[in-house]
Design a protein around this motif. Structure first.
Motif, short mmCIF file in Angstrom:
data_model
loop_
_atom_site.label_atom_id
_atom_site.label_comp_id
_atom_site.label_asym_id
_atom_site.label_seq_id
_atom_site.Cartn_x
_atom_site.Cartn_y
_atom_site.Cartn_z
N SER A 1 5.64 -7.81 12.11
CA SER A 1 5.31 -6.59 11.37
C SER A 1 5.82 -5.39 12.16
CB SER A 1 3.81 -6.48 11.16
OG SER A 1 3.47 -5.30 10.47
N PRO A 2 6.68 -4.57 11.57
CA PRO A 2 7.23 -4.68 10.22
C PRO A 2 8.21 -5.86 10.12
CG PRO A 2 8.32 -2.92 11.39
CD PRO A 2 7.20 -3.38 12.28
N HIS B 1 3.09 -9.68 5.72
CA HIS B 1 3.86 -8.65 6.43
C HIS B 1 5.23 -8.44 5.78
CE1 HIS B 1 1.44 -9.40 10.41
NE2 HIS B 1 0.77 -8.70 9.52
N GLY C 1 5.54 -5.22 3.80
CA GLY C 1 5.13 -4.06 4.58
C GLY C 1 5.75 -2.78 4.07
N ARG C 2 6.20 -1.96 4.99
CA ARG C 2 6.71 -0.65 4.63
C ARG C 2 8.21 -0.65 4.33
NH1 ARG C 2 3.16 0.23 8.83
NH2 ARG C 2 4.84 0.27 10.37
#
Length: 331
Positions: free
Chosen positions: A97-98, A148, A151-152
């Motif tokens: 993560s990320p 994860h 994620g972003r």
């Protein structure tokens, strides 16, 4: 009604460290374990048939459930009791993560014993991965904490990740099956591509429910306190209301409920040793330490506990201070 006492003669003097080692090294098997073990065995068997066919391809098995539901531990226990899965063909790793395509590739290569020493393009990294998976005979990869992936990162990054994993399953010369475990949002990753969805199946870890799981949770609490720890348990712990509070405090996660009971036992032992009687106050104190909440927001103390959302407990800083630890014996 009297206090529940250990049914076996394990009530011996011991330090907190020894007690922790004794109660943590226990696993509670439920019907869910049996069902998942069969699902995993079928998944492995299907892979064996697929790779021997004229059109070999891997599949995906998703273990989906809330935090503290017991996904990782259930998988760890299951792999010891199925046929066709061992160190020679199985790779386990924690999703970074990320999680970008490059970061995931680095983790896989490192787990295979080939850590990257220099920067490489994404496609080159995954070419190396496919080569080394075949060289090592790896047919199954378990990505724990797979949520994860969502994620972003951008939508384009997510699409690339999905395409690479799909390609890994589709490689005719060395098809690999994937096991993904993570939070419920993981389902969005699978449903984002029809070809991935067609090759996948999901095993969902349902949250605890009241009153359906009262007997199960009560049995586990008694087993930990009385038989694993050899300590007495106050009769209030056996009530349906307390078990309901415990389920809510654990955010309906079986693994979280087990952890909370164990922590309450250790706290009681810290107060009064092996002669402690584990009661509600021990659960309340542990919950307060975990959530940093006041007595008014403590599920084990509050009168309106059913209106409390555990995940919001840290937002009550302006409320009265939480209860102080007691130093004497409890009853």
């Amino acid at each position: 009604m009297t206090n529940y006492t250990a049914s076996s003669p394990v009530k011996t003097a011991c330090g907190r460290t020894a007690l922790a080692a004794r109660i943590v090294d226990k696993y509670f098997s439920t019907d869910r374990d049996d069902r998942f073990r069969q699902v995993l065995q079928d998944f492995i068997d299907d892979m064996s048939v697929a790779v021997a066919s004229q059109h070999p391809e891997g599949r995906m098995l998703a273990l989906v459930g809330g935090s503290g539901a017991g996904k990782t531990l259930t998988m760890e226990k299951a792999i010891k009791h199925v046929n066709g899965l061992d160190d020679s063909n199985f790779l386990r790793l924690t999703t970074p993560s990320p999680c970008t395509l490059k970061q995931l590739g680095r983790v896989v290569l490192e787990r295979l014993g080939y850590p990257l020493q220099r920067e490489l393009a994404d496609h080159r990294i995954w070419e190396m991965i496919r080569y080394h998976l075949k060289e090592h005979g790896v047919r199954f990869i378990w990505l724990d904490e797979a949520h994860h992936i969502l994620g972003r990162g951008s939508d384009s990054e997510l699409t690339k990740l999905r395409d690479v994993l799909k390609s890994t399953m589709q490689q005719r010369e060395w098809a690999v099956s994937l096991i993904l475990s993570g939070l419920p949002v993981l389902s969005a990753f699978i449903s984002g591509d029809r070809q991935v969805e067609r090759r996948s199946q999901t095993f969902r870890f349902q949250p605890l429910a009241f009153p359906d799981d009262v007997d199960l949770v009560r049995e586990i609490a008694y087993e930990i306190v009385a038989n694993h720890a050899g300590m007495a348990i106050h009769d209030e712990i056996g009530t349906d209301e307390f078990i309901h509070r415990l389920i809510v405090a654990s955010e309906w996660g079986l693994g979280s409920a087990i952890t909370l009971v164990r922590r309450a036992v250790l706290f009681a032992h810290s107060q009064a040793g092996a002669d402690a009687v584990v009661g509600v106050e021990h659960f309340a104190e542990i919950y307060a330490e975990e959530r940093d909440c006041s007595a008014d927001s403590n599920i084990f103390f509050a009168a309106d506990w059913q209106e409390i959302v555990p995940s919001n407990s840290r937002l009550d800083a302006a409320l009265p201070a939480r209860p102080k630890r007691k130093r004497g014996k409890t009853a």
